[in-house]
Write a protein that holds these residues in place. Structure first.
Motif, mmCIF file in Angstrom:
data_model
loop_
_atom_site.group_PDB
_atom_site.id
_atom_site.type_symbol
_atom_site.label_atom_id
_atom_site.label_comp_id
_atom_site.label_asym_id
_atom_site.label_seq_id
_atom_site.Cartn_x
_atom_site.Cartn_y
_atom_site.Cartn_z
ATOM 1 N N ALA A 32 -3.286 6.446 15.175
ATOM 2 C CA ALA A 32 -2.964 5.236 13.865
ATOM 3 C C ALA A 32 -3.918 5.332 12.808
ATOM 4 O O ALA A 32 -3.378 6.232 11.399
ATOM 5 C CB ALA A 32 -2.360 4.416 13.430
ATOM 6 N N THR A 33 -5.086 5.283 13.229
ATOM 7 C CA THR A 33 -5.683 5.168 11.909
ATOM 8 C C THR A 33 -5.911 6.570 11.728
ATOM 9 O O THR A 33 -6.774 7.202 10.176
ATOM 10 C CB THR A 33 -7.282 4.516 12.533
ATOM 11 N N ILE A 34 -6.784 7.449 12.804
ATOM 12 C CA ILE A 34 -6.709 8.957 12.167
ATOM 13 C C ILE A 34 -5.578 9.180 10.894
ATOM 14 O O ILE A 34 -6.186 9.975 9.907
ATOM 15 C CB ILE A 34 -7.054 10.069 13.104
ATOM 16 N N LEU A 35 -4.622 9.398 11.516
ATOM 17 C CA LEU A 35 -3.689 10.318 10.677
ATOM 18 C C LEU A 35 -3.192 9.202 9.394
ATOM 19 O O LEU A 35 -2.955 9.591 8.557
ATOM 20 C CB LEU A 35 -1.911 9.426 11.707
ATOM 21 N N ALA A 36 -3.637 7.466 9.358
ATOM 22 C CA ALA A 36 -3.757 7.250 8.299
ATOM 23 C C ALA A 36 -4.729 8.279 6.580
ATOM 24 O O ALA A 36 -4.399 7.983 5.725
ATOM 25 C CB ALA A 36 -4.044 5.379 8.737
ATOM 26 N N PHE A 37 -5.880 8.488 7.343
ATOM 27 C CA PHE A 37 -6.923 8.837 6.498
ATOM 28 C C PHE A 37 -6.486 10.629 6.650
ATOM 29 O O PHE A 37 -7.508 11.075 5.431
ATOM 30 C CB PHE A 37 -8.204 8.277 7.117
ATOM 31 N N ALA A 66 -0.120 12.782 18.658
ATOM 32 C CA ALA A 66 0.547 13.384 17.404
ATOM 33 C C ALA A 66 -0.834 13.608 16.594
ATOM 34 O O ALA A 66 -1.183 13.766 15.255
ATOM 35 C CB ALA A 66 0.596 11.537 17.029
ATOM 36 N N VAL A 67 -2.495 13.589 16.750
ATOM 37 C CA VAL A 67 -3.300 13.514 16.155
ATOM 38 C C VAL A 67 -3.734 15.167 15.264
ATOM 39 O O VAL A 67 -3.728 15.606 14.197
ATOM 40 C CB VAL A 67 -4.500 13.082 16.914
ATOM 41 N N MET A 68 -3.066 15.803 17.261
ATOM 42 C CA MET A 68 -2.981 17.378 17.553
ATOM 43 C C MET A 68 -2.044 18.117 15.671
ATOM 44 O O MET A 68 -2.042 19.272 15.055
ATOM 45 C CB MET A 68 -2.636 17.943 18.465
ATOM 46 N N LEU A 69 -0.505 16.894 15.701
ATOM 47 C CA LEU A 69 0.208 17.823 15.081
ATOM 48 C C LEU A 69 -0.433 17.013 13.217
ATOM 49 O O LEU A 69 -0.051 18.072 12.375
ATOM 50 C CB LEU A 69 2.034 16.933 15.023
ATOM 51 N N ALA A 70 -0.963 16.215 13.655
ATOM 52 C CA ALA A 70 -1.376 15.841 11.976
ATOM 53 C C ALA A 70 -2.222 17.024 11.617
ATOM 54 O O ALA A 70 -2.341 17.579 10.752
ATOM 55 C CB ALA A 70 -1.841 14.769 11.769
ATOM 56 N N LEU A 86 -14.331 3.871 13.403
ATOM 57 C CA LEU A 86 -13.604 4.786 14.471
ATOM 58 C C LEU A 86 -15.129 4.508 15.495
ATOM 59 O O LEU A 86 -15.643 4.681 16.364
ATOM 60 C CB LEU A 86 -13.863 5.446 14.390
ATOM 61 N N THR A 87 -16.470 3.743 14.845
ATOM 62 C CA THR A 87 -17.763 4.160 15.276
ATOM 63 C C THR A 87 -17.647 3.379 16.368
ATOM 64 O O THR A 87 -18.405 3.503 17.739
ATOM 65 C CB THR A 87 -18.876 4.267 14.662
ATOM 66 N N TYR A 88 -17.231 2.002 16.263
ATOM 67 C CA TYR A 88 -16.898 0.900 17.001
ATOM 68 C C TYR A 88 -16.464 1.052 18.235
ATOM 69 O O TYR A 88 -16.543 1.240 19.724
ATOM 70 C CB TYR A 88 -16.594 -0.458 16.466
ATOM 71 N N LEU A 115 -13.516 13.313 9.786
ATOM 72 C CA LEU A 115 -14.106 12.667 8.528
ATOM 73 C C LEU A 115 -14.312 13.106 7.311
ATOM 74 O O LEU A 115 -13.801 12.250 6.234
ATOM 75 C CB LEU A 115 -14.641 11.188 8.994
ATOM 76 N N LYS A 116 -14.939 14.421 7.278
ATOM 77 C CA LYS A 116 -15.169 14.810 6.111
ATOM 78 C C LYS A 116 -13.700 15.513 4.745
ATOM 79 O O LYS A 116 -13.526 15.820 4.330
ATOM 80 C CB LYS A 116 -16.096 15.437 5.679
ATOM 81 N N LYS A 117 -12.617 15.822 5.706
ATOM 82 C CA LYS A 117 -11.310 16.685 5.808
ATOM 83 C C LYS A 117 -11.252 17.458 4.882
ATOM 84 O O LYS A 117 -10.943 17.783 4.199
ATOM 85 C CB LYS A 117 -10.893 15.307 4.844
#
Lengths: 234, 111, 489, 518
Positions: A77-82, B85-89, C108-110, C145-147
């Motif tokens: 969820a965190t990943i998708l949110a950002f 989900a992460v992959m699709l994102a 995420l690090t934690y 993270l950097k996108k």
């Protein structure tokens, strides 16, 4: 062409190996019984107070795994949110007839009740935190589908969902720590003296219903975040 | 008991084949879900017991299936779902940035 | 052993609380929360490491063998020591360095640290898989993270590869459960003695394949440099220092405890491992020489160093295990230092290409000196720590009859010098360009110099970590003792 | 008891302190003198033992040979540090201190581990001396570092083989892995075929770096060879060959420092021959020659350094400045010349005499004579340019006082040894029982010198001519090119295609399964 054949060959040989493995396992002469599952089946109800053995495994015997998977969901969820932009949301431009809108409105309380039921009766009947959480997540998802993401996020902002998710996860850990307070190990239930009650009643099985609730909250919020994030477009 | 294993093997290999041959990112992700489904099917097979019912002991004790793989399957479904989900994102993101779903066009990183 | 479970819970709690504080307090609570928890975590780690010998078992939920157990022994103590050495420096460094998605980065690090701690501590096969997923998914997230385009692409490759590996691990785990009816490592190990050879070999191949992807042995390595290139550099410190190492740890745990040393010897896995390691580092060194981006160079170097570790661990003697484990620790320290220095260069003038580093040796004398020390250490020149562990590995390989491996390690040392020296020489080449830069603060320099000085300290006094490492082989070579402790607890 | 090298290493640490420039000089002199005194009072037979990992190491072990080596190393250190502390930066001085300190530790090490560690430390510090010197020396430093590390690793492999065969790390004649030790020593000695780094490094590096390097790098090789590989007959001929090659190459050089570096190869040939005899006399002669060689070659490098310092270049033409404007340098050069030529009553004479006595094969004796003759001839060229040829070079600046003091110190020592060679024996308790100044030795010592003067006058125009240096063919560069090309091709395979990577992955799985099952 050669490449394709090569790939096919690779997969076929992998299949051969797998098949050899499966048939070996199948042909294995297994006399000794599986003592762990035997124990769970014969003693599980007394030890955990939950009738649903899957729940007792998930939230008591192997509750630590559940913490891990909850974390995975939260991470996703965190990943998708950002990862997916939060700025503008738009839903395909489809408009529905009023029947859909009204039906959705009336459906939502029922879904909520069903979700709460599935979560609360997780230790008694098929279901539990995960399933109930998914049902609960249907509410924001339905809202997004019919009224659009804007409305859904107006009702339940992403921040709220995030907080709810975090609270669910923290609650799970804190419930686990209750046992530590009484001088037992993390996530201990019956051993830590929490009343197991009579198997089959709603208030029974010690901490399991509460853990179920926490996971339900968490999974519901998490799935809602994931779904909305995936739907968002720029 | 042989047939389910054959099915599982075929599903698993089909998934792997999809992953390594398809160029479309969405199809690759689908390949992953196929493999995952086959794994969950294995969970079901492992817990299966002829004549057993779901491990909910609300009536008197009778033959039930092994509850552990079922719990494990639940866990791995959640994990697999999260990963998908992460992959699709990521696929969405890649489609936005690269304007393509062809995996061979993802070649900014090399060397 | 109550502290052991806190090693997993504390980072998780911190991560969740950061999530809440992000909504309500924005940046106000971040700093005290992050640093406070990191310091507390350090204290917990030290107290757990202190009690890692004799091994202790902690049963989650008081279920004993019915539930999940976590176990602290010297081998996990070593990995915890690495977390202790790297985590606080990385957190301090990141507080200054990370300026984008700060909350998410720390969450995420934690979570990643919790996952690694879980992998290290758990004595349950399925739990191991769960925590592996926790750490690898959060690690994927950190890569993205950097996108930027490259970051997204790298993450996708990483995720695809790592998930492929996870599938095989999961498959092997299920089948292991099917065969033995339990998930406790000790019980599996006991039950495995009656399982036919063929089944065990295939299962072992699946385990090895799954973990080798995460370790990045050639040719399963291709995702690794890609995922390093555009990720936040402090994460790379943890990634090469802990994520890779935790996969090595899990692999060794599974192989040596579940299957046992005799089985490894019988199947010829030891030989395969050593040959694989040799091939890996030779190719990785050649590839590293070709890189123009320092981070990619360091990534390939990581692959090569991991191969040394693999050789040490697969040689199959006591000395080899000691050397390999010592190199695990040393590599984390050395590579951490190198990444930190590069991170500071990147922070100050966004330089990551080798040619951009020109003249920085005179601009940052102390940092460049640290870089030189760490790179000479990683090359394996005396009197730094990398030399000692390589010496131990080579000696062990020679003892065990792997003469080609021992000799190749020396060849590899020479090859690795070629590219590190290239970077060093560029650092100390004068340039006319006037450099515009941000001055790095103490928060960036201090962790770097701390790790850099460890390179020298562990080189001159290797007995400090070796007193812990010396106890590891007994629990791996002969798994009976480990099993009896786990079963007895 | 500590190893004298520790003074230098501590000195390097102390130089990190933010002290004033004057203090640096005092510190440098203090430390170098202390090391010299310490070495002087070491008693052969002393040793220090230390537990490290699970070995018993002997970081300090004194015997007569190591004491002799240590003495000349510390003395050379004193001279060269005084010579260069005014002209080099503090960072470089620090590196020089580390370099000298590790060379000294090697000389006193009693086991292979310590030897290897400090051997590599020498490599590291000297390479950084070259790399940090200027932008022009980066590539040279890179090359130097790689070659030296290759040698070091070869030695390391030898150490492993020796340890595996004998279970012992003590420093003694090697039993296993001799070829690898040979390669290691050959690289340090700049043996023909392994010599490519030497003229490159000494010719390109700043002159003070060349002075320091010329004292230690090759000589540590000689010392280690005398310890590990004495008495291998075949090496004597190899040494002879190497020396003759050096003569040929030196003749072709136009740069004085390159010329001197080839001359090092010649002189090292003497030592190799002495050591290869394996007898006490041979080894003692080689060690004495090491002492003498350090003295005169350092003085020559220092003199050239003064020329470079004052005129900016080190072409032969620039040497002309010496005879007219630099009196101290001129005297020192003359003394060193006579020493290297082996003229009686100068220092080179004694050790050459001992080596010649120790050799009992006619071919080698003739070789030695030829080498002496060649050396004289070469250095007559040097003298010709320095004193006889007319020159129009003018001074840019005056040489620093410290440079002249350092040079003078070594020159005095040369004279002392030349006139009273027995003193050197008595200091180190090495008695070779030889009458230095009887008729036979005097004649054989002076003969090549006289011949060379005669020949020089005859064929002067060929000798003093400026030849075009031949393009060096470097095998190592060719190999390196091949390796880099391989790496480039490998890198091309990583073209970013995920499908390709997945294919590799799956293939690995199948291979792994097949390997484990069958």
């Amino acid at each position: 062409m050669v490449k394709k054949l090569y790939k096919l060959g690779l997969v076929v040989s992998l299949g051969m190996f797998l098949f050899v493995l499966f048939s070996d396992i199948h042909n294995l002469d297994r006399t000794s019984k599986n003592y762990l599952s035997e124990h769970y089946i014969s003693e599980g109800v007394q030890e955990t107070g939950a009738i649903n053995l899957v729940t007792s495994v998930l939230y008591d015997y192997r509750a630590f795994d559940t913490l891990g998977e909850a974390t995975v969901l939260l991470t996703a969820a965190t990943i998708l949110a950002f990862l997916v932009p939060v700025t503008k949301a738009d839903m395909l431009g489809t408009t529905f007839t009023i029947i859909v809108y009204q039906a959705t409105k009336y459906l939502i309380p029922f879904i909520a009740v069903l979700g709460v039921y599935v979560i609360m009766f997780g230790h008694l009947s098929p279901g539990g935190g995960f399933v109930g959480g998914v049902v609960m997540a249907l509410i924001p998802i339905l809202l997004s589908l019919t009224y659009g993401i804007d409305f859904s996020e107006y009702k339940l902002t992403p921040n709220t969902k995030k907080v709810v998710e975090d609270i669910g996860a923290i609650g799970f850990i804190l419930l686990g720590l209750l046992a530590v307070l009484t001088g037992n190990n993390f996530l201990a239930n019956g051993q830590a003296g929490f009343p197991l009650g009579n198997a089959g009643e709603l208030i029974s099985a010690g901490l399991i219903p509460y853990l179920n609730v926490m996971i339900g909250i968490k999974v519901g919020a998490g799935l809602a975040i994931i779904f909305n994030s995936l739907m968002k477009e720029q | 008991m042989e047939l389910p294993f054959v099915v599982v093997t075929i599903l698993f290999c089909l998934g792997i084949y999809t992953i390594i041959t398809q160029k479309n990112l969405i199809k690759i992700v689908l390949g992953f879900t196929i493999v995952e489904s086959s794994l969950i099917l294995i969970f079901v097979l492992v817990s299966y017991q002829p004549g057993g019912t779901a491990p909910i002991l609300d009536k008197a004790y009778h033959l039930v299936v092994d509850p552990i793989p079922q719990a494990l399957a639940l866990t791995s479904i959640v994990i697999g779902g999260s990963v998908t989900a992460v992959m699709l994102a990521l696929v969405i993101k890649i489609q936005k940035r690269y304007r393509t779903l062809n995996v061979d066009k993802l070649r900014k990183l090399k060397g | 052993m109550q502290a052991a479970i806190w090693l997993i819970i504390l980072p998780l709690l911190t991560a969740f609380f950061i999530g809440i504080s992000k909504v309500f307090y924005s940046y106000k609570l971040l700093f005290p929360l992050v640093t406070g928890s990191a310091i507390l975590y350090l204290y917990l780690l030290i107290s757990v490491i202190d009690h890692s010998y004799p091994p202790k078992v902690y049963s989650v939920g008081d279920w004993g063998l019915l539930g999940i157990n976590i176990m602290v022994d010297p081998f996990s103590g070593l990995l915890l020591l690495m977390i202790a050495l790297l985590f606080l420096p990385v957190i301090v460094f990141s507080l200054k360095y990370i300026t984008f998605h700060t909350h998410n980065y720390f969450i995420l690090t934690y979570i990643m640290t919790a996952g690694i701690a879980g992998m290290v501590l758990t004595a349950d096969l399925f739990n191991l898989y769960v925590f592996l997923e926790v750490s690898s998914l959060s690690s994927c997230a950190l890569v993205a993270l950097k996108k930027t385009n490259k970051a997204i692409e790298g993450t996708f490759k990483y995720l695809v590869m790592s998930t492929l590996g996870s599938f095989f691990i999961l498959l092997a785990t299920i089948l292991t459960y099917d065969l033995t009816g339990t998930l406790n490592m000790a019980e599996i190990s006991v039950a495995f003695q009656d399982i036919p050879f063929q089944i065990k070999s295939i299962l072992m191949a699946f385990f090895i394949f799954g973990y080798a992807i995460k370790i990045g042995l050639i040719p399963l390595h291709a995702w690794l440099p890609d995922s390093y290139e555009e990720s936040p550099i402090p994460y790379n410190v943890l990634s090469s220092g802990l994520v890779m190492k935790s996969a090595v740890y899990a692999l060794i745990r599974v192989l040596y405890i579940l299957f046992g040393f005799d089985f490894l010897d019988e199947t010829g896995m030891l030989q395969i491992g050593v040959v694989w390691g040799v091939v890996t580092f030779l190719i990785a060194h050649l590839l590293a020489f070709q890189q123009s981006n320092v981070i990619r160079l360091l990534a390939y170097s990581s692959i090569a160093q991991i191969a040394y570790i693999t050789i040490g661990l697969f040689v199959g003697t006591e000395r080899g295990l000691i050397g390999g484990n010592f190199h695990i620790l040393n590599h984390a320290i050395m590579k951490g230092t190198l990444f930190f220095v590069i991170a500071i260069f990147h922070y100050s003038l966004t330089a990551v290409d080798i040619k951009d580093l020109k003249g920085l040796g005179f601009r940052f004398p102390l940092l460049s000196f640290t870089f030189v020390v760490a790179s000479l250490a990683i090359v394996g020149l005396p009197p730094f720590n990398g030399f000692i562990s390589k010496w131990l590995i080579v000696e062990a390989a020679l003892d065990a009859g792997f003469i080609y491996a021992a000799f190749s390690i020396l060849v590899g040392t020479f090859l690795s010098l070629t590219y590190y020296l290239k970077v060093i020489v560029t650092l100390y080449t004068k340039t006319d360009k006037t450099i515009e830069m941000k001055e790095p603060g103490l928060a960036l320099k201090l962790p770097t110099i701390f790790l850099g000085s460890l390179c020298i300290v562990f080189g001159i006094a290797p007995s400090l970590p070796l007193s812990l490492i010396d106890k590891i082989p007994t629990f791996l070579l002969d798994h009976e003792e480990y099993i009896s402790i786990l079963l007895g607890g | 008891m500590i190893t004298p090298g520790l003074f230098y290493l501590i000195g390097a640490l102390l130089l990190l302190l933010p002290i004033r420039e004057k203090m640096t000089y005092i510190l440098a002199i203090l430390m170098t003198t202390a090391a010299l005194m310490m070495t002087f009072y070491l008693v052969p037979g002393d040793r220090v033992q230390l537990e490290f990992l699970n070995y018993t190491l002997t970081p300090v072990k004194v015997d007569r040979i190591s004491k002799l080596t240590g003495l000349i190393f510390t003395f050379g250190g004193l001279g060269s540090v005084i010579y260069c502390f005014r002209i080099c930066s503090r960072a470089n001085l620090r590196l020089i201190f580390i370099f000298i300190g590790s060379a000294l530790t090697v000389a006193f090490s009693g086991d292979l581990f310590t030897l290897y560690v400090f051997w590599e430390l020498m490599t590291i510090s000297s390479s950084f001396l070259i790399i940090m010197a200027s932008d022009g020396t980066k590539k040279t430093g890179y090359y130097y570092f790689l070659i030296q590390v290759a040698g070091g690793l070869s030695a390391l492999w030898g150490v492993f083989l020796q340890y595996a065969a004998t279970g012992d790390l003590a420093l003694k004649t090697i039993e296993a892995g001799i070829p690898f030790f040979m390669i290691a020593v050959a690289i340090k000695l700049a043996f023909v075929g392994f010599h490519t780094w030497l003229p490159l490094a000494y010719g390109k590096a700043p002159f003070y770096v060349a002075v320091v390097l010329s004292i230690y790098t090759t000589k540590v090789g000689v010392y280690v060879m005398s310890r590990l590989l004495p008495g291998i007959d075949i090496l004597a001929y190899a040494g002879l060959f190497s020396a003759l090659f050096g003569i040929g190459m030196a003749l072709l050089q136009t740069q004085v420092r390159r010329f001197l570096s080839y001359s090092i190869i010649i002189q090292v040939g003497y030592m190799i021959i002495g050591i290869s005899m394996g007898t006490v006399a041979g080894i003692t002669g080689a060690m004495f020659h090491l002492v003498n060689h350090i003295l005169y070659k350092t003085v020559l490098f220092m003199a050239v350094g003064v020329v470079v310092y004052t005129t900016g270049k080190d072409d032969f033409e620039n040497l002309g400045i010496m005879g007219r404007k630099l009196p101290v340098t001129s005297i020192a050069t003359l003394v060193a010349f006579l020493g290297i030529a082996g003229v009686p009553f100068f220092n080179g004479y004694m050790s050459k005499a001992i080596i010649k006595d120790a050799v009992n094969e006619p071919l080698l004796t003739w070789g030695l004579n030829l080498m002496s003759f060649g050396t004289c001839l070469l250095f007559l060229k040097f003298i010709y340019y320095a004193f006889l040829k007319k020159s129009t070079i003018s001074l840019d600046k005056q040489p620093a006082l410290s440079m002249q003091v350092g040079m003078g110190l070594l020159t005095v020592m040369m004279l002392v040894i030349g006139i009273h060679p027995v003193w050197l024996e008595s200091v180190t308790n090495m008695d070779v029982a030889i009458h230095y100044f009887d008729k036979k030795h005097l004649v054989s010592g002076i003969q090549p010198f006289l011949w060379s003067i005669a020949i020089f006058i005859l064929i002067k125009k060929y000798v003093v001519k400026n030849y075009e240096a031949p393009l060096p063919y470097d095998l190592y560069r060719q190999i390196a090119k091949q390796v880099v090309t391989t790496g480039y091709q490998l890198s091309n395979y990583h073209d970013g295609k995920l499908t390709k990577y997945l294919l590799w992955t799956t293939s690995t799985l199948i291979i792994l399964l097949a390997l484990l099952l069958f």
